[in-house]
Write a protein that holds these residues in place. Structure first.
Motif, short mmCIF file in Angstrom:
data_model
loop_
_atom_site.label_atom_id
_atom_site.label_comp_id
_atom_site.label_asym_id
_atom_site.label_seq_id
_atom_site.Cartn_x
_atom_site.Cartn_y
_atom_site.Cartn_z
N GLU A 11 0.83 -1.21 0.00
CA GLU A 11 0.00 0.00 0.00
C GLU A 11 0.87 1.26 0.00
OE1 GLU A 11 -2.41 -0.70 3.44
OE2 GLU A 11 -3.77 -2.06 2.37
N ASP A 12 1.97 1.24 0.75
CA ASP A 12 2.91 2.37 0.74
C ASP A 12 3.53 2.56 -0.64
OD1 ASP A 12 2.39 2.70 3.43
OD2 ASP A 12 4.27 1.77 4.10
N MET A 13 3.87 1.44 -1.29
CA MET A 13 4.45 1.51 -2.62
C MET A 13 3.45 2.07 -3.62
SD MET A 13 4.53 -0.29 -5.82
CE MET A 13 3.71 -1.78 -5.35
N ILE A 14 2.19 1.68 -3.50
CA ILE A 14 1.14 2.20 -4.40
C ILE A 14 0.98 3.70 -4.19
CG2 ILE A 14 -1.34 2.17 -4.87
CD1 ILE A 14 -1.25 -0.88 -4.35
N ALA A 15 0.96 4.13 -2.93
CA ALA A 15 0.82 5.57 -2.66
C ALA A 15 2.00 6.34 -3.25
CB ALA A 15 0.76 5.81 -1.14
N TYR A 16 3.21 5.81 -3.11
CA TYR A 16 4.37 6.47 -3.70
C TYR A 16 4.26 6.46 -5.23
CZ TYR A 16 9.06 7.60 -5.12
OH TYR A 16 10.13 8.20 -5.73
N GLY A 17 3.84 5.33 -5.78
CA GLY A 17 3.72 5.20 -7.23
C GLY A 17 2.75 6.20 -7.82
N VAL A 19 2.05 9.16 -6.71
CA VAL A 19 2.69 10.48 -6.70
C VAL A 19 3.63 10.60 -7.90
CG1 VAL A 19 4.31 11.97 -5.45
CG2 VAL A 19 2.48 10.80 -4.22
N VAL A 20 4.42 9.58 -8.13
CA VAL A 20 5.38 9.61 -9.23
C VAL A 20 4.68 9.57 -10.58
CG1 VAL A 20 7.27 8.32 -10.31
CG2 VAL A 20 7.21 8.58 -7.84
N LEU A 21 3.63 8.77 -10.69
CA LEU A 21 2.94 8.64 -11.97
C LEU A 21 2.26 9.93 -12.41
CD1 LEU A 21 1.41 5.07 -11.57
CD2 LEU A 21 3.28 5.74 -13.08
N ARG A 22 1.95 10.81 -11.47
CA ARG A 22 1.37 12.11 -11.83
C ARG A 22 2.33 12.94 -12.66
NH1 ARG A 22 -0.08 13.57 -6.24
NH2 ARG A 22 -1.62 12.03 -5.74
N GLN A 23 3.61 12.63 -12.59
CA GLN A 23 4.61 13.40 -13.31
C GLN A 23 4.87 12.88 -14.72
OE1 GLN A 23 7.92 13.19 -10.62
NE2 GLN A 23 6.76 14.15 -8.97
N PHE A 24 4.20 11.81 -15.11
CA PHE A 24 4.35 11.27 -16.46
C PHE A 24 3.78 12.27 -17.46
CE2 PHE A 24 4.97 6.44 -16.72
CZ PHE A 24 5.79 6.43 -15.62
N PRO A 25 4.29 12.26 -18.68
CA PRO A 25 3.70 13.14 -19.70
C PRO A 25 2.26 12.72 -20.02
CG PRO A 25 5.56 11.88 -20.58
CD PRO A 25 5.42 11.51 -19.17
N GLY A 81 12.62 7.89 -19.94
CA GLY A 81 12.77 9.24 -19.42
C GLY A 81 11.55 9.78 -18.69
N TYR A 82 10.60 8.91 -18.37
CA TYR A 82 9.41 9.36 -17.66
C TYR A 82 9.63 9.43 -16.16
CZ TYR A 82 7.28 8.05 -22.11
OH TYR A 82 6.96 7.92 -23.43
N LEU A 83 10.65 8.73 -15.66
CA LEU A 83 10.98 8.72 -14.24
C LEU A 83 12.37 9.30 -14.04
CD1 LEU A 83 10.01 5.13 -13.04
CD2 LEU A 83 8.96 7.23 -12.32
N SER A 84 12.52 10.12 -13.02
CA SER A 84 13.86 10.59 -12.68
C SER A 84 14.61 9.42 -12.04
CB SER A 84 13.78 11.75 -11.68
OG SER A 84 13.30 11.30 -10.44
N PHE A 85 15.92 9.52 -12.02
CA PHE A 85 16.70 8.43 -11.43
C PHE A 85 16.38 8.27 -9.94
CE2 PHE A 85 20.42 6.53 -9.43
CZ PHE A 85 20.50 5.36 -10.15
N ASN A 86 16.18 9.40 -9.26
CA ASN A 86 15.86 9.34 -7.83
C ASN A 86 14.53 8.62 -7.58
OD1 ASN A 86 16.26 9.96 -5.04
ND2 ASN A 86 14.76 11.60 -5.26
N SER A 87 13.52 8.96 -8.36
CA SER A 87 12.22 8.30 -8.22
C SER A 87 12.33 6.81 -8.53
CB SER A 87 11.19 8.91 -9.17
OG SER A 87 10.97 10.26 -8.86
#
Length: 115
Positions: A11-17, A19-25, A81-87
């Motif tokens: 569930e924590d991974m989904i919540a993080y995912g 947030v990150v997926l909102r930054q996709f083009p 290139g949809y994800l930064s290396f940190n993400s």
């Protein structure tokens, strides 16, 4: 045993995912983005199902395969290139931890003879 640690981690991974997926083009929101979200929910669904079943071996194998698929999807998203290396690094750490938990769960089931 209703609230498994692995379930909370997923569930924590989904919540993080999310947030990150909102930054996709925008062009990828309905393709790769949707596939990743679907795979994350399938992973959680399989964890819950596996917890409820007495014989868990085939569900555990499905769970492991779904985790591998999610890893591949995230690796591809980073390569495109949809994800930064940190993400990518943080998300991979989440997946590695879930993978270790699945491995430990499977090993404990084999020792009990309920696989």
């Amino acid at each position: 045993m209703d609230d498994l640690k692995i379930r909370r981690k997923c569930e924590d991974m989904i919540a993080y995912g999310y947030v990150v997926l909102r930054q996709f083009p925008k062009a990828e929101r309905h393709v790769l983005n949707q596939e990743i979200r679907s795979t994350m929910w399938s992973l959680l669904r399989l964890i819950i199902i596996c917890n409820r079943r007495y014989f868990k071996k085939t569900t555990m194998q499905d769970l492991d395969a779904e985790l591998d698929l999610l890893r591949s999807q995230i690796r591809i998203a980073q390569r495109l290139g949809y994800l930064s290396f940190n993400s990518y690094e943080v998300w991979t750490r989440h997946l590695d931890e879930i993978g270790r938990m699945i491995g430990g769960w499977f090993k404990s089931l084999q020792e009990k003879g309920r696989g």
